[in-house]
Design a protein around this motif. Structure first.
Motif, PDB file in Angstrom:
ATOM      1  N   ASN A 184      -4.617  -4.342   7.083  1.00  0.00           N
ATOM      2  CA  ASN A 184      -4.781  -5.438   8.043  1.00  0.00           C
ATOM      3  C   ASN A 184      -6.201  -5.471   8.617  1.00  0.00           C
ATOM      4  N   LYS A 194      -9.524  -9.716  -5.546  1.00  0.00           N
ATOM      5  CA  LYS A 194     -10.159 -10.105  -4.292  1.00  0.00           C
ATOM      6  C   LYS A 194     -10.805  -8.919  -3.578  1.00  0.00           C
ATOM      7  N   PRO A 209     -11.755  -6.745  -0.558  1.00  0.00           N
ATOM      8  CA  PRO A 209     -11.136  -6.571   0.761  1.00  0.00           C
ATOM      9  C   PRO A 209     -12.143  -6.731   1.898  1.00  0.00           C
ATOM     10  N   TYR A 210     -11.615  -7.029   3.035  1.00  0.00           N
ATOM     11  CA  TYR A 210     -12.436  -7.114   4.242  1.00  0.00           C
ATOM     12  C   TYR A 210     -12.989  -5.723   4.575  1.00  0.00           C
ATOM     13  N   LYS A 259       1.480   0.088   7.211  1.00  0.00           N
ATOM     14  CA  LYS A 259       2.059  -1.125   6.643  1.00  0.00           C
ATOM     15  C   LYS A 259       1.035  -2.248   6.716  1.00  0.00           C
ATOM     16  N   ASP A 260       0.954  -3.013   5.630  1.00  0.00           N
ATOM     17  CA  ASP A 260       0.036  -4.137   5.577  1.00  0.00           C
ATOM     18  C   ASP A 260       0.838  -5.438   5.594  1.00  0.00           C
ATOM     19  N   ASP A 261       0.330  -6.435   6.306  1.00  0.00           N
ATOM     20  CA  ASP A 261       1.033  -7.704   6.426  1.00  0.00           C
ATOM     21  C   ASP A 261       0.990  -8.530   5.142  1.00  0.00           C
ATOM     22  N   VAL A 262       0.043  -8.207   4.250  1.00  0.00           N
ATOM     23  CA  VAL A 262      -0.139  -8.984   3.017  1.00  0.00           C
ATOM     24  C   VAL A 262       0.345  -8.222   1.789  1.00  0.00           C
ATOM     25  N   TYR A 263      -0.086  -6.958   1.668  1.00  0.00           N
ATOM     26  CA  TYR A 263       0.223  -6.175   0.474  1.00  0.00           C
ATOM     27  C   TYR A 263       1.407  -5.254   0.717  1.00  0.00           C
ATOM     28  N   GLU A 264       2.402  -5.327  -0.174  1.00  0.00           N
ATOM     29  CA  GLU A 264       3.562  -4.442  -0.062  1.00  0.00           C
ATOM     30  C   GLU A 264       3.159  -2.996  -0.355  1.00  0.00           C
ATOM     31  N   THR A 313      -4.051  -0.668  -9.114  1.00  0.00           N
ATOM     32  CA  THR A 313      -3.063  -1.724  -8.909  1.00  0.00           C
ATOM     33  C   THR A 313      -1.865  -1.468  -9.829  1.00  0.00           C
TER      34      THR A 313
END
Length: 306
Positions: A265, A235, A237-238, A173-178, A199
């Motif tokens: 995350n 964007k 990603p990190y 689970k990601d805090d930003v992307y569903e 996407t």
């Protein structure tokens, strides 16, 4: 059965490449590849002098024999390989491994998890709520997958000798992307040319974009060309540089492999290693991309065997 009749029958079945069709199983591998390739590209494979990406993937499917492929294509065994070659932190934890569906102890699993088969492509069920599972439907689905040898539809040798199993793993689970984005790196013997992302996966009209290491959109397919003309911003990603490094290391001494990674995350997870994307029948790549990728595959690395 005559080849023309086989082709006619296959054209009537939309998803024939993802199914183990009885009609294709007795056909010799090279002959079947010729049929499938002609259906996809309206031309024949040049077996003597393959040049494009998809042509060379057919050549690799038919001739390349490397035990690493069997290990890397096995979604259970590959986790140990990744832990040893890269780092254990990349591995998504397993919650259980079983030989049959009825062995699964669902009461011992968390409320959310992912259920998969280790030996094929589409054997996946994402559980978001155990109370809503349709057990009879899942039993039927996974039992069918366990009985299927994924080698036969497209003759993808890496899948031929994998003992089929079911396993459960932690749901990411990601805090930003569903929707968790997977990053698909196209790697050639230690060199990573590009990464593809998907996407709008659940809209019914997913988009695929290609980027280089500098996160510049590459005109490799229609979606990317449209995004470039529209000046679309996606964007970066990190940890992207780190992901390129991982893909490069995993592809060493391999003619071609697509390395799929997740970035959740800010933490990198390994997804899978794919040796023959779309079975080597990806006609959504532009012809110039098909040729470019083909030029990057060194067939001198092919280890011929039966």
């Amino acid at each position: 059965m005559e080849i023309k009749k086989i082709v006619k029958k296959m054209r009537k079945i939309k998803a024939f490449r993802s199914l183990e069709l009885t009609v294709t199983r007795p056909i010799p591998s090279k002959q079947l590849m010729n049929i499938q390739y002609a259906l996809s590209f309206k031309k024949n494979i040049d077996w003597e002098n393959p040049k494009t990406f998809n042509e060379k993937l057919q050549y690799i499917k038919l001739f390349h024999r490397d035990d690493l492929y069997t290990v890397a294509a096995d979604k259970i065994k590959v986790k140990n390989y990744i832990a040893e070659k890269i780092d254990e932190s990349l591995v998504i934890p397993n919650l259980g491994i079983w030989n049959s569906f009825d062995e699964i102890k669902f009461d011992q699993l968390p409320n959310q998890f992912v259920l998969k088969t280790n030996h094929d492509y589409a054997g996946v069920y994402v559980c978001l709520d155990k109370s809503k599972m349709n057990i009879p439907k899942l039993r039927k689905m996974f039992t069918k997958h366990l009985k299927t040898n994924y080698f036969y539809p497209n003759r993808e040798w890496a899948y031929k000798n994998i003992p089929p199993k079911i396993f459960a793993e932690k749901l990411l689970k990601d805090d930003v992307y569903e929707d968790i984005i997977d990053y698909k790196f196209f790697a050639f013997n230690g060199y990573v040319d590009s990464v593809m992302i998907c996407t709008e996966r659940f809209t019914g009209n997913p988009k695929f974009y290609f980027f280089n290491k500098e996160w510049k959109l590459l005109p490799y397919n229609k979606d990317s060309i449209d995004a470039i003309s529209e000046k679309k911003v996606i964007k970066e990603p990190y940890n992207m540089n780190k992901m390129f490094e991982i893909a490069a290391k995993l592809s060493e001494n391999i003619p071609f492999v697509r390395v799929d990674l997740y970035n959740v995350n800010g933490h990198i997870y390994f997804g899978e290693m794919t040796f023959y994307p779309n079975g080597g029948y990806d006609n959504k790549l532009l012809p110039v991309t098909d040729l470019h990728y083909g030029e990057l595959i060194d067939l001198k690395l092919v280890k011929k065997g039966k």
